[in-house]
Scaffold this motif. Structure first.
Motif, PDB file in Angstrom:
ATOM      1  N   SER A   2       9.687  21.241 -36.244  1.00 52.70           N
ATOM      2  CA  SER A   2       8.678  20.795 -35.283  1.00 52.70           C
ATOM      3  C   SER A   2       9.260  19.691 -34.386  1.00 52.70           C
ATOM      4  O   SER A   2      10.291  19.093 -34.694  1.00 52.70           O
ATOM      5  CB  SER A   2       7.447  20.258 -36.014  1.00 52.70           C
ATOM      6  N   GLN A   4       7.999  16.768 -34.024  1.00 55.37           N
ATOM      7  CA  GLN A   4       7.972  15.544 -34.835  1.00 55.37           C
ATOM      8  C   GLN A   4       9.211  15.450 -35.718  1.00 55.37           C
ATOM      9  O   GLN A   4       9.845  14.394 -35.797  1.00 55.37           O
ATOM     10  CB  GLN A   4       6.719  15.486 -35.698  1.00 55.37           C
ATOM     11  N   LEU A  74       3.713   9.586 -34.270  1.00 56.76           N
ATOM     12  CA  LEU A  74       3.670  10.994 -34.670  1.00 56.76           C
ATOM     13  C   LEU A  74       3.299  11.144 -36.146  1.00 56.76           C
ATOM     14  O   LEU A  74       2.707  12.142 -36.540  1.00 56.76           O
ATOM     15  CB  LEU A  74       5.009  11.676 -34.382  1.00 56.76           C
ATOM     16  N   ALA A  75       3.646  10.166 -36.964  1.00 53.18           N
ATOM     17  CA  ALA A  75       3.309  10.211 -38.396  1.00 53.18           C
ATOM     18  C   ALA A  75       1.851   9.835 -38.651  1.00 53.18           C
ATOM     19  O   ALA A  75       1.336  10.072 -39.738  1.00 53.18           O
ATOM     20  CB  ALA A  75       4.225   9.268 -39.182  1.00 53.18           C
ATOM     21  N   TYR A  76       1.204   9.273 -37.655  1.00 53.32           N
ATOM     22  CA  TYR A  76      -0.176   8.818 -37.816  1.00 53.32           C
ATOM     23  C   TYR A  76      -1.105   9.979 -38.189  1.00 53.32           C
ATOM     24  O   TYR A  76      -1.924   9.866 -39.081  1.00 53.32           O
ATOM     25  CB  TYR A  76      -0.650   8.120 -36.539  1.00 53.32           C
ATOM     26  N   HIS A  77      -0.984  11.118 -37.517  1.00 50.74           N
ATOM     27  CA  HIS A  77      -1.761  12.336 -37.829  1.00 50.74           C
ATOM     28  C   HIS A  77      -3.258  12.087 -37.936  1.00 50.74           C
ATOM     29  O   HIS A  77      -3.927  12.611 -38.829  1.00 50.74           O
ATOM     30  CB  HIS A  77      -1.298  12.989 -39.135  1.00 50.74           C
ATOM     31  N   SER A  81      -1.072   6.756 -43.089  1.00 48.50           N
ATOM     32  CA  SER A  81      -0.337   7.358 -44.195  1.00 48.50           C
ATOM     33  C   SER A  81       0.786   6.403 -44.582  1.00 48.50           C
ATOM     34  O   SER A  81       1.138   5.495 -43.837  1.00 48.50           O
ATOM     35  CB  SER A  81       0.254   8.707 -43.771  1.00 48.50           C
ATOM     36  N   ARG A 159       6.297  11.652 -47.883  1.00 53.75           N
ATOM     37  CA  ARG A 159       5.450  12.215 -46.843  1.00 53.75           C
ATOM     38  C   ARG A 159       4.061  12.504 -47.347  1.00 53.75           C
ATOM     39  O   ARG A 159       3.635  13.652 -47.386  1.00 53.75           O
ATOM     40  CB  ARG A 159       6.066  13.501 -46.301  1.00 53.75           C
ATOM     41  N   SER A 161      -0.099  11.922 -46.881  1.00 52.36           N
ATOM     42  CA  SER A 161      -1.061  11.592 -45.815  1.00 52.36           C
ATOM     43  C   SER A 161      -2.128  10.657 -46.303  1.00 52.36           C
ATOM     44  O   SER A 161      -2.466  10.596 -47.435  1.00 52.36           O
ATOM     45  CB  SER A 161      -1.717  12.852 -45.307  1.00 52.36           C
TER      46      SER A 161
END
Length: 161
Positions: A2, A4, A74-77, A81, A159, A161
């Motif tokens: 992806s 990200q 981008l990791a915020y989703h 997290s 990783r 969330s």
């Protein structure tokens, strides 16, 4: 892969390059330079400081200050997290401890040294006024980059969330 994942990979890769440069400098270049006479030390630092201003150094060094917050975003989703917090912490540590210290500390010292005419100054005094603060700031930068890389690497394996 992806977008990200590609951005985070490039971020980690650039951080690893920077950690390698700064760590290697601390472990080999600084100890070697320390053994030189003041005039040789100052002349060598002038040459090194000019040589480092090249795309192979500047691209990862400058781009990382943008890629780290982007990776955090981008990791915020849509929610907080562990990865988001780790990337955010890495971004702050790098921006302040590596990039900020370089811009506010090492660069002014480099410019001061670059302007010095080594044939008409007290080289012993100039060395002391340059080397001691420069090396302290370099240690801060090195530790900051290594810590930032560690945070990103932990974020890559953690990783959740």
């Amino acid at each position: 892969m992806s977008v990200q994942q590609i951005i985070v990979f490039i971020t980690a890769f650039f951080l690893a390059l920077m950690a390698g440069v700064f760590y290697a400098y601390s472990c080999s270049v600084n100890p070697g330079l320390n053994k030189l006479q003041a005039s040789d030390y100052l002349r060598t630092m002038q040459v090194i400081n000019r040589a480092i201003l090249n795309p192979f150094f500047l691209l990862p060094f400058v781009t990382t200050v943008v890629l780290l917050p982007l990776s955090a975003w981008l990791a915020y989703h849509g929610g907080m997290s562990v990865q988001f917090y780790l990337f955010l912490a890495a971004a702050l540590v790098y921006a302040i401890g590596a990039f900020g210290v370089t811009i506010m500390g090492n660069v002014p010292l480099n410019k001061m040294l670059d302007k010095a005419d080594l044939t008409s100054v007290d080289v012993e005094q100039l060395r002391v006024s340059f080397e001691i603060p420069w090396n302290k700031l370099h240690t801060i930068r090195t530790v900051s980059i290594v810590v930032s890389l560690g945070l990103v690497l932990v974020g890559l394996v953690k990783r959740e969330s």
